[in-house]
Structures are given as C-alpha cells and as structure tokens.
Design an enzyme around this catalytic site. Structure first.
Site, PDB file in Angstrom:
ATOM      1  N   GLU A 113     -13.092   1.635  -3.988  1.00  0.00           N
ATOM      2  CA  GLU A 113     -13.894   2.903  -3.872  1.00  0.00           C
ATOM      3  C   GLU A 113     -14.183   3.594  -5.803  1.00  0.00           C
ATOM      4  O   GLU A 113     -12.395   3.499  -5.472  1.00  0.00           O
ATOM      5  CB  GLU A 113     -14.069   3.294  -2.761  1.00  0.00           C
ATOM      6  N   HIS A 138       0.790  -1.081  -0.265  1.00  0.00           N
ATOM      7  CA  HIS A 138      -0.069   0.732   0.329  1.00  0.00           C
ATOM      8  C   HIS A 138       0.822   1.021   0.243  1.00  0.00           C
ATOM      9  O   HIS A 138       0.866   2.540   0.368  1.00  0.00           O
ATOM     10  CB  HIS A 138      -0.875   0.278   1.411  1.00  0.00           C
TER      11      HIS A 138
END
Length: 391
Positions: A265, A172
């Site tokens: 998202e 990440h």
C-alpha cells in the site's frame, strides 16, 4: 480506545513480504496503468561507489556531500561522495541483530546544515533487546562529532523512544524516521512486529505511526486515541510494515508499507486514521486464507495505490531535484523482490504507478544528493552503493 488481546499466528502466516513478493508486474486498486517497464541502464548512468554488508538506510549530512550509511549488523559508515572516501563513525548503539532487526534508520536536522562536518544532532533507530526472547524498535539521539574529517564519533547517545511492548520475533520493526517540515516533531513508523491484531489495539504502539517531540515525548495535538502513554503518541494506526515515509510538495505525509501475499500500500497519512490492518487488506495470508478486501463502506482509510502482486518496497522519497526535472513531486520506491525502482505520480489524493526501472539486485534504500543525483543501496552482503544520473 480499542482494546483486544494480542493474537499470535503461525510462522506460515508471518513470512516477510519481501520474501514472498512476485516478479510479475500488475498495479491494482486505485493505481491502474503502467506507462512502462524498462531496464535501468536505458534511463540512468549507473556508477558503483563501494560495497557494504547489509545496508539499511542512508542520509546526507545537511550542507555537505557526505552520505552516512547504516548497516543492519550495527555499523555507521561515512562516505564523502565528492572525495570518494570512506571514514568510520563510532558510538552507534548496541543492536539486536537478526532477521529484519539491527541498526535501522538515520536522520539529521536540516536546520543544522553546515558546509563542514561540525558537531550536529543525529537520530538513529534500531532493534533493541528486551527481557527474555523479546525485542522492539527504539529511537535514540546524540551528537555526531567529527574532529578531523577522517573519523567521527557519536557522543551522549540516549534512547528517547521505545516501541511498546517488546515482543518475540525478528520481523516488521519498520522504524523509519521523518521530521515534520518545521522540525518540531519526529514521526516514527512502528511496525506490527508480525503480531497482526495489535495494529487495531491503540493501547500499544505496534502497527502505528507515532508523532513525538524531539525529546521523544508525545507531541501536543496528537489525536489522543487513548488516554495514557503510549496511546497519546499515536498519529495513525492499522499499519503493517511501513518501510518508507516522506512529505509531498504540499506538505502532506505519505507512507508505503508491505502487505501480506499481495496488497502492498501507498497511503496518504491522516491524523487519527485507521488503515485497516489486519481486518482489511487487498492481499491474503501466506497460507492462502483470505483477508477481506478494502471496500468503500468498511470504515477504514483506503490506500491511494495497492499492488498485487506486491512491489516489496524498501524505502521511499519524493523527488525534489533538478537532474530529473520531469520527476519533481513523484514518489520513488526501491523494490526488494521486484529489483526495481518504482516511480509513482501523485494527483491530489490519488496516485498511480507511472514506471518501473529494473536492476539486477534487490534495492533497499534511496537518498537524493545535493545536486539531485539519486543514491541507491542494494540489499545483501556486499551490496553496492549506486549513483544514478540521467542518461
């Protein structure tokens, strides 16, 4: 300022979203109906143009037909799409390669467009080693100098921004790069580094989008979620793992990010907004523990679209060209586990998945060529570079 101690979680909770994405197709939350799923070769003429080991990003040199590709192990490769010729680019920074880390995004200034490979500014993101077993995203810039059209080198490269703090783990990083339309500012996606809680702590830049001057300093007009650096770099926060950012036709910033087990998202990014991670998500932890879903009264900014099962996006752009004229203004997202190109239509602040086009491999990066053709990189060793034109 929200200040909380950093929390560490078990590896079971922190597996990469691209590894856990499911192949069945549902679009949840605000983005509802799908208009169709089809094989890519029904829609595109697909040409294979070379192979690369673990490519991560690609960008056209403004004013030319030259595509520059980054690979996670640390290579920069130039590809003249008109002449079908590769060339080397030396001088890339040393990267901390492993897991999701390595050489990341690449960006050029459109204001420096020229029809030859003259000297121009190049921005690169990468995973940088820290003290002990730590690392973090970093951004640097230099001059890409091409003396003979057969090879280039990066000179005077310097790091202008570092994710704060450096932490353990190799996931990440996010580190997508995007200039403001007027090229005064550089937006950097800064992932949560699989540490979760720091994304709600504005004393650091994990789980944020930062807005910088082109020298890497905090830009004037940031929301000042905190009093000091790095808090004054933050534009928005509460993000997980952003892998695509772009401006729509109205000049609004959008980003797409990986959720955990569910809850990818697409967000319209607003100044000072908190997008909820990890307090709110439409997905769950990988061990099955629930995360409270977004709700109208939860105080967080809601996604325009969320996907459960996830699409595992690798990148995103808004299409601007003429070759696929019906898609102008649509967001295009290459999918990793889904092995598909996802097309999303935007309507005001709402969005919906319009279609997905299935390929035979994981898709990592996308770029739009000068003629409107789409260029897509697969995600693996020996990954193909694919040119897509209408069928």
């Amino acid at each position: 300022m929200i200040a909380k101690p950093f929390a560490l979680f078990s590896p079971a909770l922190l597996a990469a979203a691209s590894c856990s994405a499911q192949s069945n197709v549902d679009s949840a939350s605000n983005g509802d109906a799908l208009s169709g799923t089809m094989d890519a070769d029904e829609v595109f003429v697909i040409e294979e143009r070379g192979t690369y080991d673990e490519p991560w990003a690609a960008a056209f040199v403004p004013g030319t037909e030259v595509l520059v590709i980054t690979t996670k192990p640390g290579q920069l490769i130039g590809y003249d799409t008109a002449a079908d010729r590769e060339f080397t680019i030396s001088g890339a920074p040393q990267v901390d390669y492993g897991g999701q880390g390595g050489l990341g995004d690449i960006a050029f200034l459109q204001s420096e467009a020229a029809d030859t490979l003259a000297s121009r500014t190049i921005f690169l993101s990468f995973a940088e080693a820290g003290q002990g077993d730590t690392r973090g995203a970093a951004v640097g810039k230099g001059q890409m100098v091409c003396d003979d059209q057969r090879s280039c080198e990066i000179r005077d490269f310097e790091v202008i921004w570092r994710q704060t703090p450096k932490v353990t783990g190799r996931g990440h990083f996010s580190h997508r790069l995007l200039f403001s339309p007027d090229e005064r500012y550089l937006y950097v996606a800064s992932g949560d580094r699989q540490k979760l809680e720091p994304a709600q702590d504005t004393s650091n830049t994990l789980g944020t989008i930062v807005r910088l001057n082109l020298d890497g300093s905090a830009a004037e007009g940031n929301p000042e979620v905190g009093d000091d650096t790095p808090s004054n770099e933050i534009w928005s926060y509460g993000h997980r793992n952003i892998l695509g950012m772009d401006w729509d036709e109205q000049g609004r910033l959008w980003e797409v990010e990986h959720g955990p087990a569910g809850g990818d998202e697409l967000n319209l990014v607003k100044k000072g907004a908190n997008y909820g991670w990890p307090t709110r998500s439409n997905g769950d932890h990988y061990n099955g523990d629930p995360i409270t879903d977004h709700s109208a009264d939860d105080g967080f900014t809601k996604p325009a679209v969320s996907w459960s099962p996830v699409i595992a996006p690798g990148d995103m752009l808004f299409y601007r060209g003429d070759l696929f004229s019906a898609w102008q203004g649509d967001a295009l997202m290459p999918g990793l586990k889904t092995q598909a190109l996802i097309r999303v239509e935007i309507d005001g602040e709402n969005a919906r998945e319009a279609a997905r086009y299935e390929f035979d491999d994981r898709l990592r990066a996308i770029a739009e060529g000068p003629d409107g053709a789409l260029w897509i990189l697969e995600d693996r060793e020996g990954a193909s570079l694919l040119k897509l034109t209408p069928k």
